[in-house]
Design a protein around this motif. Structure first.
Motif, PDB file in Angstrom:
ATOM      1  N   ALA A  37      95.564  14.119  -0.754  1.00 55.71           N
ATOM      2  CA  ALA A  37      95.825  14.581   0.534  1.00 55.71           C
ATOM      3  C   ALA A  37      95.014  15.746   1.012  1.00 55.71           C
ATOM      4  CB  ALA A  37      97.401  14.956   0.941  1.00 55.71           C
ATOM      5  N   TRP A  38      94.857  16.653   0.049  1.00 57.60           N
ATOM      6  CA  TRP A  38      94.312  18.097   0.265  1.00 57.60           C
ATOM      7  C   TRP A  38      92.791  17.671   0.534  1.00 57.60           C
ATOM      8  CZ3 TRP A  38      90.349  20.551  -2.397  1.00 57.60           C
ATOM      9  CH2 TRP A  38      90.037  21.652  -1.852  1.00 57.60           C
ATOM     10  N   THR A  39      92.269  16.839  -0.289  1.00 63.39           N
ATOM     11  CA  THR A  39      90.674  16.506  -0.211  1.00 63.39           C
ATOM     12  C   THR A  39      90.319  15.930   0.904  1.00 63.39           C
ATOM     13  OG1 THR A  39      90.872  16.044  -2.855  1.00 63.39           O
ATOM     14  CG2 THR A  39      88.999  14.932  -1.372  1.00 63.39           C
ATOM     15  N   VAL A  40      91.124  14.822   1.485  1.00 62.20           N
ATOM     16  CA  VAL A  40      90.961  14.468   2.742  1.00 62.20           C
ATOM     17  C   VAL A  40      91.141  15.193   3.793  1.00 62.20           C
ATOM     18  CG1 VAL A  40      91.865  12.498   4.420  1.00 62.20           C
ATOM     19  CG2 VAL A  40      91.716  11.854   2.064  1.00 62.20           C
ATOM     20  N   LEU A  41      92.038  16.256   3.838  1.00 64.92           N
ATOM     21  CA  LEU A  41      92.348  17.031   4.799  1.00 64.92           C
ATOM     22  C   LEU A  41      91.114  18.178   4.850  1.00 64.92           C
ATOM     23  CD1 LEU A  41      96.074  17.816   4.834  1.00 64.92           C
ATOM     24  CD2 LEU A  41      94.930  16.589   6.723  1.00 64.92           C
ATOM     25  N   ARG A  42      90.626  18.608   3.781  1.00 66.28           N
ATOM     26  CA  ARG A  42      89.695  19.708   3.516  1.00 66.28           C
ATOM     27  C   ARG A  42      88.349  18.886   4.055  1.00 66.28           C
ATOM     28  NH1 ARG A  42      87.802  24.422   4.332  1.00 66.28           N
ATOM     29  NH2 ARG A  42      86.527  25.189   2.540  1.00 66.28           N
ATOM     30  N   ALA A  43      88.012  17.768   3.831  1.00 61.34           N
ATOM     31  CA  ALA A  43      86.778  17.124   4.193  1.00 61.34           C
ATOM     32  C   ALA A  43      86.916  16.994   5.895  1.00 61.34           C
ATOM     33  CB  ALA A  43      86.672  15.605   3.533  1.00 61.34           C
ATOM     34  N   ARG A  44      87.989  16.785   6.307  1.00 66.21           N
ATOM     35  CA  ARG A  44      88.015  16.703   7.734  1.00 66.21           C
ATOM     36  C   ARG A  44      87.793  17.889   8.130  1.00 66.21           C
ATOM     37  NH1 ARG A  44      93.017  13.778  10.136  1.00 66.21           N
ATOM     38  NH2 ARG A  44      91.900  14.512  12.107  1.00 66.21           N
ATOM     39  N   GLU A  45      88.417  18.999   7.650  1.00 66.05           N
ATOM     40  CA  GLU A  45      88.333  20.409   8.326  1.00 66.05           C
ATOM     41  C   GLU A  45      86.826  20.741   8.311  1.00 66.05           C
ATOM     42  OE1 GLU A  45      90.792  24.350   7.547  1.00 66.05           O
ATOM     43  OE2 GLU A  45      89.535  23.960   5.821  1.00 66.05           O
ATOM     44  N   LYS A  46      86.013  20.542   7.125  1.00 67.59           N
ATOM     45  CA  LYS A  46      84.872  20.850   6.938  1.00 67.59           C
ATOM     46  C   LYS A  46      83.858  20.107   7.930  1.00 67.59           C
ATOM     47  CE  LYS A  46      83.619  22.954   3.070  1.00 67.59           C
ATOM     48  NZ  LYS A  46      82.408  23.277   2.119  1.00 67.59           N
ATOM     49  N   ALA A  47      84.384  18.746   8.105  1.00 65.31           N
ATOM     50  CA  ALA A  47      83.530  18.335   9.132  1.00 65.31           C
ATOM     51  C   ALA A  47      83.498  18.421  10.411  1.00 65.31           C
ATOM     52  CB  ALA A  47      83.783  16.618   8.867  1.00 65.31           C
ATOM     53  N   ASP A  48      84.561  19.059  10.874  1.00 63.22           N
ATOM     54  CA  ASP A  48      84.874  19.137  12.334  1.00 63.22           C
ATOM     55  C   ASP A  48      84.381  20.601  12.592  1.00 63.22           C
ATOM     56  OD1 ASP A  48      86.256  16.886  12.612  1.00 63.22           O
ATOM     57  OD2 ASP A  48      88.339  18.149  12.311  1.00 63.22           O
ATOM     58  N   ARG A  49      84.036  21.518  11.552  1.00 64.89           N
ATOM     59  CA  ARG A  49      83.467  22.805  11.929  1.00 64.89           C
ATOM     60  C   ARG A  49      82.011  22.649  12.056  1.00 64.89           C
ATOM     61  NH1 ARG A  49      84.817  26.496   7.477  1.00 64.89           N
ATOM     62  NH2 ARG A  49      86.836  25.696   7.744  1.00 64.89           N
ATOM     63  N   PRO A  50      81.384  23.088  13.296  1.00 63.45           N
ATOM     64  CA  PRO A  50      80.043  22.953  13.523  1.00 63.45           C
ATOM     65  C   PRO A  50      79.253  24.138  12.758  1.00 63.45           C
ATOM     66  CG  PRO A  50      81.047  24.181  15.356  1.00 63.45           C
ATOM     67  CD  PRO A  50      82.237  23.543  14.334  1.00 63.45           C
ATOM     68  N   PRO A  51      78.199  24.152  12.365  1.00 62.54           N
ATOM     69  CA  PRO A  51      77.401  25.089  11.453  1.00 62.54           C
ATOM     70  C   PRO A  51      77.136  26.290  12.525  1.00 62.54           C
ATOM     71  CG  PRO A  51      75.882  23.515  12.120  1.00 62.54           C
ATOM     72  CD  PRO A  51      77.047  22.955  12.462  1.00 62.54           C
ATOM     73  N   PRO A  52      77.122  27.517  11.759  1.00 59.82           N
ATOM     74  CA  PRO A  52      77.165  28.822  12.626  1.00 59.82           C
ATOM     75  C   PRO A  52      75.504  28.809  13.189  1.00 59.82           C
ATOM     76  CG  PRO A  52      77.360  29.325  10.521  1.00 59.82           C
ATOM     77  CD  PRO A  52      77.455  27.876  10.522  1.00 59.82           C
ATOM     78  N   GLN A  53      75.562  29.300  14.446  1.00 63.45           N
ATOM     79  CA  GLN A  53      74.303  29.322  15.255  1.00 63.45           C
ATOM     80  C   GLN A  53      73.213  30.261  14.929  1.00 63.45           C
ATOM     81  OE1 GLN A  53      73.631  26.807  17.295  1.00 63.45           O
ATOM     82  NE2 GLN A  53      75.424  25.747  16.805  1.00 63.45           N
ATOM     83  N   ASP A  54      74.040  31.414  14.355  1.00 59.39           N
ATOM     84  CA  ASP A  54      72.823  32.485  13.948  1.00 59.39           C
ATOM     85  C   ASP A  54      72.430  32.473  12.414  1.00 59.39           C
ATOM     86  OD1 ASP A  54      75.446  32.959  12.798  1.00 59.39           O
ATOM     87  OD2 ASP A  54      75.568  35.045  13.166  1.00 59.39           O
ATOM     88  N   SER A  55      72.634  31.656  11.802  1.00 58.18           N
ATOM     89  CA  SER A  55      72.321  31.603  10.364  1.00 58.18           C
ATOM     90  C   SER A  55      71.124  30.528  10.139  1.00 58.18           C
ATOM     91  CB  SER A  55      73.441  31.144   9.480  1.00 58.18           C
ATOM     92  OG  SER A  55      73.837  30.023   9.560  1.00 58.18           O
ATOM     93  N   VAL A  56      70.525  30.533   9.065  1.00 54.59           N
ATOM     94  CA  VAL A  56      69.550  29.623   8.837  1.00 54.59           C
ATOM     95  C   VAL A  56      70.144  28.041   8.175  1.00 54.59           C
ATOM     96  CG1 VAL A  56      67.575  28.892   7.265  1.00 54.59           C
ATOM     97  CG2 VAL A  56      68.028  31.557   7.908  1.00 54.59           C
ATOM     98  N   ARG A  57      69.772  27.237   8.607  1.00 57.07           N
ATOM     99  CA  ARG A  57      70.359  25.975   8.133  1.00 57.07           C
ATOM    100  C   ARG A  57      70.452  25.712   6.900  1.00 57.07           C
ATOM    101  NH1 ARG A  57      73.394  21.711  10.057  1.00 57.07           N
ATOM    102  NH2 ARG A  57      72.689  19.885   9.380  1.00 57.07           N
ATOM    103  N   SER A  58      69.487  26.096   6.054  1.00 58.14           N
ATOM    104  CA  SER A  58      69.588  25.820   4.466  1.00 58.14           C
ATOM    105  C   SER A  58      70.650  26.781   4.040  1.00 58.14           C
ATOM    106  CB  SER A  58      68.316  26.409   3.930  1.00 58.14           C
ATOM    107  OG  SER A  58      67.747  27.656   4.166  1.00 58.14           O
ATOM    108  N   ASP A  59      70.886  27.957   4.731  1.00 55.82           N
ATOM    109  CA  ASP A  59      72.018  28.576   3.962  1.00 55.82           C
ATOM    110  C   ASP A  59      73.439  27.900   4.206  1.00 55.82           C
ATOM    111  OD1 ASP A  59      70.607  30.532   3.287  1.00 55.82           O
ATOM    112  OD2 ASP A  59      71.040  31.794   5.122  1.00 55.82           O
ATOM    113  N   TRP A  60      73.475  27.136   5.246  1.00 57.95           N
ATOM    114  CA  TRP A  60      74.632  26.428   5.500  1.00 57.95           C
ATOM    115  C   TRP A  60      74.816  25.060   4.627  1.00 57.95           C
ATOM    116  CZ3 TRP A  60      79.181  26.542   7.946  1.00 57.95           C
ATOM    117  CH2 TRP A  60      79.756  25.583   8.205  1.00 57.95           C
ATOM    118  N   GLU A  61      73.790  24.548   4.243  1.00 58.36           N
ATOM    119  CA  GLU A  61      73.743  23.262   3.538  1.00 58.36           C
ATOM    120  C   GLU A  61      74.091  23.598   2.162  1.00 58.36           C
ATOM    121  OE1 GLU A  61      69.899  21.813   4.134  1.00 58.36           O
ATOM    122  OE2 GLU A  61      70.558  20.713   6.055  1.00 58.36           O
TER     123      GLU A  61
END
Length: 89
Positions: free
Chosen positions: A62-86
């Motif tokens: 349950a934690w794995t599924v909920l955490r994956a959904r939480e991370k998928a719903d969060r958009p990457p920050p606009q002010d940082s470099v894409r490689s840092d987010w990845e």
């Protein structure tokens, strides 16, 4: 504004699943230690002591599924470099 009270929590589902995972793991380790060291002669003990281990498996899933959904719903920050987010993901 949300009501405050003993049954109201600001914790997310991910946090609650993580707490359940930690507490069920602690209960599973205690029950395994009791079974290994004391060998309770109770007939029902053989069916009860593995239950926390099943709860660990279910709460980890349950934690794995909920955490994956939480991370998928969060958009990457606009002010940082894409490689840092990845790298952080």
């Amino acid at each position: 504004m949300a009501e405050s009270g003993p049954f109201r929590s600001s914790a997310s589902a991910v946090q609650l699943a993580g707490r359940l995972l930690c507490w069920s793991l602690a209960a599973a380790m205690v029950s395994a230690a009791v079974d290994a060291s004391l060998h309770p002669p109770l007939r029902w003990w053989g069916a009860v002591w593995p239950l926390p281990w099943w709860l660990v498996c279910a709460s980890a899933l349950a934690w794995t599924v909920l955490r994956a959904r939480e991370k998928a719903d969060r958009p990457p920050p606009q002010d940082s470099v894409r490689s840092d987010w990845e790298r952080a993901a």
